[in-house]
Scaffold this motif. Structure first.
Motif, mmCIF file in Angstrom:
data_model
loop_
_atom_site.group_PDB
_atom_site.id
_atom_site.type_symbol
_atom_site.label_atom_id
_atom_site.label_comp_id
_atom_site.label_asym_id
_atom_site.label_seq_id
_atom_site.Cartn_x
_atom_site.Cartn_y
_atom_site.Cartn_z
ATOM 1 N N GLU A 143 -10.122 7.357 22.749
ATOM 2 C CA GLU A 143 -8.915 8.060 22.830
ATOM 3 C C GLU A 143 -9.128 9.344 22.899
ATOM 4 O O GLU A 143 -8.821 10.428 23.551
ATOM 5 C CB GLU A 143 -8.148 7.872 21.299
ATOM 6 C CG GLU A 143 -6.922 8.667 21.195
ATOM 7 C CD GLU A 143 -6.978 9.901 20.658
ATOM 8 O OE1 GLU A 143 -6.175 10.564 21.211
ATOM 9 O OE2 GLU A 143 -7.731 10.453 20.241
ATOM 10 N N ARG A 144 -10.497 9.710 22.251
ATOM 11 C CA ARG A 144 -11.074 11.258 22.290
ATOM 12 C C ARG A 144 -11.460 11.405 23.914
ATOM 13 O O ARG A 144 -11.051 12.584 24.310
ATOM 14 C CB ARG A 144 -12.150 11.552 21.611
ATOM 15 C CG ARG A 144 -11.688 11.632 19.870
ATOM 16 C CD ARG A 144 -12.831 12.226 18.965
ATOM 17 N NE ARG A 144 -13.943 11.493 19.173
ATOM 18 C CZ ARG A 144 -14.210 10.425 18.446
ATOM 19 N NH1 ARG A 144 -13.389 10.063 17.384
ATOM 20 N NH2 ARG A 144 -15.410 9.974 18.587
ATOM 21 N N PHE A 145 -12.253 10.708 24.468
ATOM 22 C CA PHE A 145 -12.730 10.762 25.803
ATOM 23 C C PHE A 145 -11.672 10.847 26.855
ATOM 24 O O PHE A 145 -11.453 11.708 27.828
ATOM 25 C CB PHE A 145 -13.627 9.607 26.195
ATOM 26 C CG PHE A 145 -14.729 9.416 25.512
ATOM 27 C CD1 PHE A 145 -15.338 10.725 24.865
ATOM 28 C CD2 PHE A 145 -15.467 8.246 25.297
ATOM 29 C CE1 PHE A 145 -16.554 10.271 24.157
ATOM 30 C CE2 PHE A 145 -16.680 8.090 24.668
ATOM 31 C CZ PHE A 145 -16.924 9.237 24.087
ATOM 32 N N LEU A 146 -10.767 10.082 26.693
ATOM 33 C CA LEU A 146 -9.533 9.788 27.775
ATOM 34 C C LEU A 146 -8.332 10.945 27.594
ATOM 35 O O LEU A 146 -7.647 11.059 28.515
ATOM 36 C CB LEU A 146 -8.872 8.545 27.682
ATOM 37 C CG LEU A 146 -9.603 7.427 28.844
ATOM 38 C CD1 LEU A 146 -11.070 7.241 28.382
ATOM 39 C CD2 LEU A 146 -8.998 6.078 28.946
ATOM 40 N N ASN A 147 -8.363 11.651 26.321
ATOM 41 C CA ASN A 147 -7.305 12.307 26.201
ATOM 42 C C ASN A 147 -8.031 13.938 25.906
ATOM 43 O O ASN A 147 -7.430 14.584 25.568
ATOM 44 C CB ASN A 147 -6.419 12.238 24.844
ATOM 45 C CG ASN A 147 -5.712 10.938 25.016
ATOM 46 O OD1 ASN A 147 -5.037 10.948 26.080
ATOM 47 N ND2 ASN A 147 -5.675 9.852 24.167
ATOM 48 N N GLN A 148 -9.189 14.094 26.696
ATOM 49 C CA GLN A 148 -9.952 15.275 26.728
ATOM 50 C C GLN A 148 -10.040 15.862 25.548
ATOM 51 O O GLN A 148 -9.945 17.302 25.385
ATOM 52 C CB GLN A 148 -9.044 16.303 27.671
ATOM 53 C CG GLN A 148 -9.890 16.779 28.807
ATOM 54 C CD GLN A 148 -8.976 17.613 29.638
ATOM 55 O OE1 GLN A 148 -7.904 17.189 29.971
ATOM 56 N NE2 GLN A 148 -9.390 18.612 30.036
ATOM 57 N N LYS A 149 -10.346 15.436 24.455
ATOM 58 C CA LYS A 149 -10.739 15.993 22.644
ATOM 59 C C LYS A 149 -12.195 16.067 22.902
ATOM 60 O O LYS A 149 -12.650 16.901 22.259
ATOM 61 C CB LYS A 149 -9.983 14.971 22.082
ATOM 62 C CG LYS A 149 -8.568 15.002 21.765
ATOM 63 C CD LYS A 149 -8.094 14.447 20.819
ATOM 64 C CE LYS A 149 -6.481 14.278 21.020
ATOM 65 N NZ LYS A 149 -5.859 13.137 19.800
ATOM 66 N N GLN A 150 -12.827 15.241 23.699
ATOM 67 C CA GLN A 150 -14.443 15.213 23.773
ATOM 68 C C GLN A 150 -14.861 14.682 25.233
ATOM 69 O O GLN A 150 -14.407 13.854 25.654
ATOM 70 C CB GLN A 150 -14.984 14.197 22.653
ATOM 71 C CG GLN A 150 -16.486 14.035 22.605
ATOM 72 C CD GLN A 150 -16.997 13.236 21.466
ATOM 73 O OE1 GLN A 150 -16.015 12.513 20.743
ATOM 74 N NE2 GLN A 150 -18.159 13.067 21.291
ATOM 75 N N LEU A 151 -15.866 15.546 25.734
ATOM 76 C CA LEU A 151 -16.364 14.875 26.947
ATOM 77 C C LEU A 151 -17.347 13.879 26.716
ATOM 78 O O LEU A 151 -17.876 13.849 25.891
ATOM 79 C CB LEU A 151 -17.309 16.266 27.498
ATOM 80 C CG LEU A 151 -17.776 16.110 29.055
ATOM 81 C CD1 LEU A 151 -16.605 16.153 29.722
ATOM 82 C CD2 LEU A 151 -18.600 17.284 29.130
ATOM 83 N N PRO A 152 -16.932 12.869 27.322
ATOM 84 C CA PRO A 152 -17.720 11.463 27.286
ATOM 85 C C PRO A 152 -18.889 11.752 27.587
ATOM 86 O O PRO A 152 -19.454 12.600 28.705
ATOM 87 C CB PRO A 152 -17.125 10.590 28.250
ATOM 88 C CG PRO A 152 -16.420 11.187 29.192
ATOM 89 C CD PRO A 152 -16.104 12.593 28.641
ATOM 90 N N THR A 153 -20.072 10.846 27.145
ATOM 91 C CA THR A 153 -21.341 10.937 27.715
ATOM 92 C C THR A 153 -21.608 10.086 29.008
ATOM 93 O O THR A 153 -20.800 9.320 29.545
ATOM 94 C CB THR A 153 -22.351 10.296 26.616
ATOM 95 O OG1 THR A 153 -22.257 8.801 26.695
ATOM 96 C CG2 THR A 153 -22.140 11.037 25.516
ATOM 97 N N ARG A 154 -23.026 10.233 29.773
ATOM 98 C CA ARG A 154 -23.074 9.551 30.900
ATOM 99 C C ARG A 154 -22.960 8.036 30.573
ATOM 100 O O ARG A 154 -22.708 7.264 31.408
ATOM 101 C CB ARG A 154 -24.634 10.050 31.490
ATOM 102 C CG ARG A 154 -24.739 9.190 32.608
ATOM 103 C CD ARG A 154 -25.862 9.564 33.354
ATOM 104 N NE ARG A 154 -26.654 8.995 34.679
ATOM 105 C CZ ARG A 154 -25.896 9.361 35.665
ATOM 106 N NH1 ARG A 154 -25.506 10.470 35.755
ATOM 107 N NH2 ARG A 154 -26.298 8.666 36.889
ATOM 108 N N VAL A 155 -23.667 7.491 29.439
ATOM 109 C CA VAL A 155 -23.636 6.500 28.996
ATOM 110 C C VAL A 155 -21.939 5.614 28.873
ATOM 111 O O VAL A 155 -21.821 4.618 29.258
ATOM 112 C CB VAL A 155 -24.439 5.951 27.600
ATOM 113 C CG1 VAL A 155 -24.398 4.305 27.206
ATOM 114 C CG2 VAL A 155 -25.936 6.237 28.240
ATOM 115 N N ALA A 156 -21.219 6.580 28.038
ATOM 116 C CA ALA A 156 -19.925 6.079 27.947
ATOM 117 C C ALA A 156 -19.301 5.917 29.324
ATOM 118 O O ALA A 156 -18.528 4.946 29.475
ATOM 119 C CB ALA A 156 -19.188 7.195 27.055
#
Length: 165
Positions: free
Chosen positions: A58-71
């Motif tokens: 939810e954080r990654f897809l709603n721009q609350k946290q930048l995902p890691t390369r692994v994610a």
């Protein structure tokens, strides 16, 4: 840095706070949401198929946290899509965020040095004296131990006084 940072008058900026365009990070999140919708993946299904929780997705897809390369790689695998385009967007996002931080730091240094500059978006962290690098939690723990030890001593003396020891 969340969402977008930087300045609208920055010629290298591809869209930040105050800009009409979108940031590379916004583009990455939008593309990941599009893929999630097209593949009918819920946050729960993503969590089951990857090493990340529902709340992380939810954080990654709603721009609350930048995902890691692994994610991003695990997301692509879970969705059955090529990770290449997403990873390129991630690299652009990381470069953009790094440039925005550098610009904010340079503006902050200009203000600190007496030169005219922009007010930094994020205040500089407060410098505290911590020569051993132990941090505040350990100091609070030590203070609690001292108070607790003193309380035990007082209670023991009170108990001895009642027993006539």
């Amino acid at each position: 840095m969340t969402g977008g940072t930087g300045a609208a008058d920055d010629p290298g900026c591809s869209g930040c706070a105050g800009c009409d365009a979108t940031t590379p990070w916004a583009e990455l999140a939008a593309e990941m949401r599009r893929i999630k919708l097209a593949t009918e993946l819920s946050y729960g299904k993503l969590a089951q198929r990857t090493h990340y929780s529902r709340s992380s997705w939810e954080r990654f897809l709603n721009q609350k946290q930048l995902p890691t390369r692994v994610a991003v790689e695990e997301f692509a695998a879970a969705a059955g899509t090529d990770p290449g385009p997403l990873l390129r967007r991630l690299e652009r996002s990381l470069a953009h965020e790094t440039a925005a931080r550098a610009a904010a730091a340079a503006a902050h240094e200009g203000v600190r040095g007496g030169e005219p500059g922009l007010v930094p978006a994020v205040p500089a962290p407060r410098q505290e004296s911590d020569p051993l690098g132990l941090g505040r939690p350990l100091g609070l723990l030590a203070a609690g131990a001292l108070v607790g030890g003193g309380l035990v001593t007082v209670l023991n003396r009170a108990a001895r006084g009642r027993k006539g020891l």
